[in-house]
Design an enzyme around this catalytic site. Sequence first.
Site, PDB file in Angstrom:
ATOM      1  N   HIS A   1       2.639   3.040  -8.871  1.00  0.00           N
ATOM      2  CA  HIS A   1       2.438   1.606  -9.122  1.00  0.00           C
ATOM      3  C   HIS A   1       3.638   1.019  -9.859  1.00  0.00           C
ATOM      4  O   HIS A   1       4.061  -0.101  -9.593  1.00  0.00           O
ATOM      5  CB  HIS A   1       1.164   1.369  -9.936  1.00  0.00           C
ATOM      6  CG  HIS A   1      -0.093   1.782  -9.210  1.00  0.00           C
ATOM      7  ND1 HIS A   1      -0.338   1.433  -7.899  1.00  0.00           N
ATOM      8  CD2 HIS A   1      -1.166   2.520  -9.609  1.00  0.00           C
ATOM      9  CE1 HIS A   1      -1.512   1.925  -7.521  1.00  0.00           C
ATOM     10  NE2 HIS A   1      -2.026   2.602  -8.536  1.00  0.00           N
TER      11      HIS A   1
ATOM     12  N   ASP B   1       0.831  -1.201   0.000  1.00  0.00           N
ATOM     13  CA  ASP B   1       0.000   0.000   0.000  1.00  0.00           C
ATOM     14  C   ASP B   1       0.867   1.253   0.000  1.00  0.00           C
ATOM     15  O   ASP B   1       1.982   1.252   0.530  1.00  0.00           O
ATOM     16  CB  ASP B   1      -0.897  -0.034   1.260  1.00  0.00           C
ATOM     17  CG  ASP B   1      -2.076   0.917   1.141  1.00  0.00           C
ATOM     18  OD1 ASP B   1      -2.279   1.503   0.061  1.00  0.00           O
ATOM     19  OD2 ASP B   1      -2.793   1.081   2.140  1.00  0.00           O
TER      20      ASP B   1
ATOM     21  N   LEU C   1      10.833 -20.849  -4.285  1.00  0.00           N
ATOM     22  CA  LEU C   1       9.810 -19.905  -3.810  1.00  0.00           C
ATOM     23  C   LEU C   1       8.554 -19.921  -4.695  1.00  0.00           C
ATOM     24  O   LEU C   1       8.677 -19.926  -5.922  1.00  0.00           O
ATOM     25  CB  LEU C   1      10.390 -18.481  -3.804  1.00  0.00           C
ATOM     26  CG  LEU C   1       9.397 -17.367  -3.458  1.00  0.00           C
ATOM     27  CD1 LEU C   1       9.169 -17.295  -1.949  1.00  0.00           C
ATOM     28  CD2 LEU C   1       9.887 -16.012  -3.969  1.00  0.00           C
TER      29      LEU C   1
HETATM   30  C1  FPP Z   1      -2.240   0.134  -3.191  1.00  0.00           C
HETATM   31  O1  FPP Z   1      -1.677   1.410  -3.166  1.00  0.00           O
HETATM   32  C2  FPP Z   1      -1.652  -0.632  -4.270  1.00  0.00           C
HETATM   33  C3  FPP Z   1      -2.338  -1.242  -5.247  1.00  0.00           C
HETATM   34  C4  FPP Z   1      -3.797  -1.228  -5.356  1.00  0.00           C
HETATM   35  C5  FPP Z   1      -1.642  -1.932  -6.340  1.00  0.00           C
HETATM   36  C6  FPP Z   1      -0.412  -2.655  -5.922  1.00  0.00           C
HETATM   37  C7  FPP Z   1       0.350  -3.043  -7.110  1.00  0.00           C
HETATM   38  C8  FPP Z   1       1.696  -3.006  -7.181  1.00  0.00           C
HETATM   39  C9  FPP Z   1       2.576  -2.658  -6.076  1.00  0.00           C
HETATM   40  C10 FPP Z   1       2.361  -3.411  -8.415  1.00  0.00           C
HETATM   41  C11 FPP Z   1       2.028  -4.816  -8.758  1.00  0.00           C
HETATM   42  C12 FPP Z   1       3.118  -5.479  -9.348  1.00  0.00           C
HETATM   43  C13 FPP Z   1       3.033  -6.539 -10.141  1.00  0.00           C
HETATM   44  C14 FPP Z   1       4.254  -7.252 -10.419  1.00  0.00           C
HETATM   45  C15 FPP Z   1       1.797  -6.992 -10.767  1.00  0.00           C
HETATM   46  P1  FPP Z   1      -2.624   2.671  -3.402  1.00  0.00           P
HETATM   47  O2  FPP Z   1      -2.674   2.948  -4.841  1.00  0.00           O
HETATM   48  O3  FPP Z   1      -3.962   2.428  -2.785  1.00  0.00           O
HETATM   49  O4  FPP Z   1      -1.849   3.774  -2.623  1.00  0.00           O
HETATM   50  P2  FPP Z   1      -2.487   5.008  -1.853  1.00  0.00           P
HETATM   51  O5  FPP Z   1      -3.277   4.423  -0.697  1.00  0.00           O
HETATM   52  O6  FPP Z   1      -1.310   5.780  -1.398  1.00  0.00           O
HETATM   53  O7  FPP Z   1      -3.347   5.756  -2.803  1.00  0.00           O
END
Ligand code: FPP
Length: 259
Positions: free
Chosen positions: A55, A38, A149
């Site tokens: 992201h 997050d 893994l």
């Molecule tokens: C939450 O942060 C994150 C997500 C909804 C997406 C997580 C995805 C990745 C870290 C990349 C995925 C990688 C692969 C390899 C598929 P947020 O956007 O809600 O953050 P915020 O709360 O600060 O807005």
Amino acid sequence: MLNKINPWKSNKKPSNLHDRIEQIKAESIPAHVAIIMDGNGRWAKKRSLPRIAGHHEGMKVVRKITRLASELGVKTLTVYAFSTENWKRPKTEVDFLMKLPEEFLGTFLPELIEENVRVEMMGDKEGLPAHTLRAVQKAMHDTRNNTGLILNFALNYGSRAEILEAVKRFSEDCNKGIVSSMDLTEDLFSSYLMTASLQEPDLLIRTSGEIRLSNFMLWQLAYTEFWFTDVLWPDFNEDHFLEALEEFQGRQRRFGGVK
Ligand code: FPP
């Protein structure tokens, strides 16, 4: 001391990190680490960048942590990449997130294969765009015989939906006479979940300072140790992961009993 230190060729680590890895007790490495990644949006906002930049940076962190988890001998690493609720986000952001598995696996798959990592996915496959599913299924296929893994992507995953689906499938099996409701145990119920072939997580990490589960592995986390950090996911690094492991190794797990 770890039994086996096997640094990946392309991943030279500063010696202090290597020393820190050496301090991790091999006998109590969490077998399954689950991560709620997050804070990507906030990371981007702080830099006046679009949310998708967060992201993209977060994707690179998945790579770093996968390498380290593999090196440490973690058996399963589950990463919450997209929830069933994330469809509510703007279309441009959803489209970008749906392209990330292709980008990640497009570049990283040869390394995953070489390092004996097996790719798995849990979530509603039917709801995914064809290009996303194709990339994940290719990776699952190409790594199916790997024994190291397990990198388990929670993609279009929601725990309540998973539990409801398990209940439905169990009821169907009852109606067909395959099982009886009288036989229902926790183990039998677990075998209907998407994690049927996996151990339950030993350690849950959530970044960005949020202290909630957000519909993630509600059944499976019953006895998991939780570790929360204010660090935003794109800033998360090997040191933070080791910090979580060190704290995990200092915890006393009693599973409801006494020590
Ligand atoms: C939450 O942060 C994150 C997500 C909804 C997406 C997580 C995805 C990745 C870290 C990349 C995925 C990688 C692969 C390899 C598929 P947020 O956007 O809600 O953050 P915020 O709360 O600060 O807005």
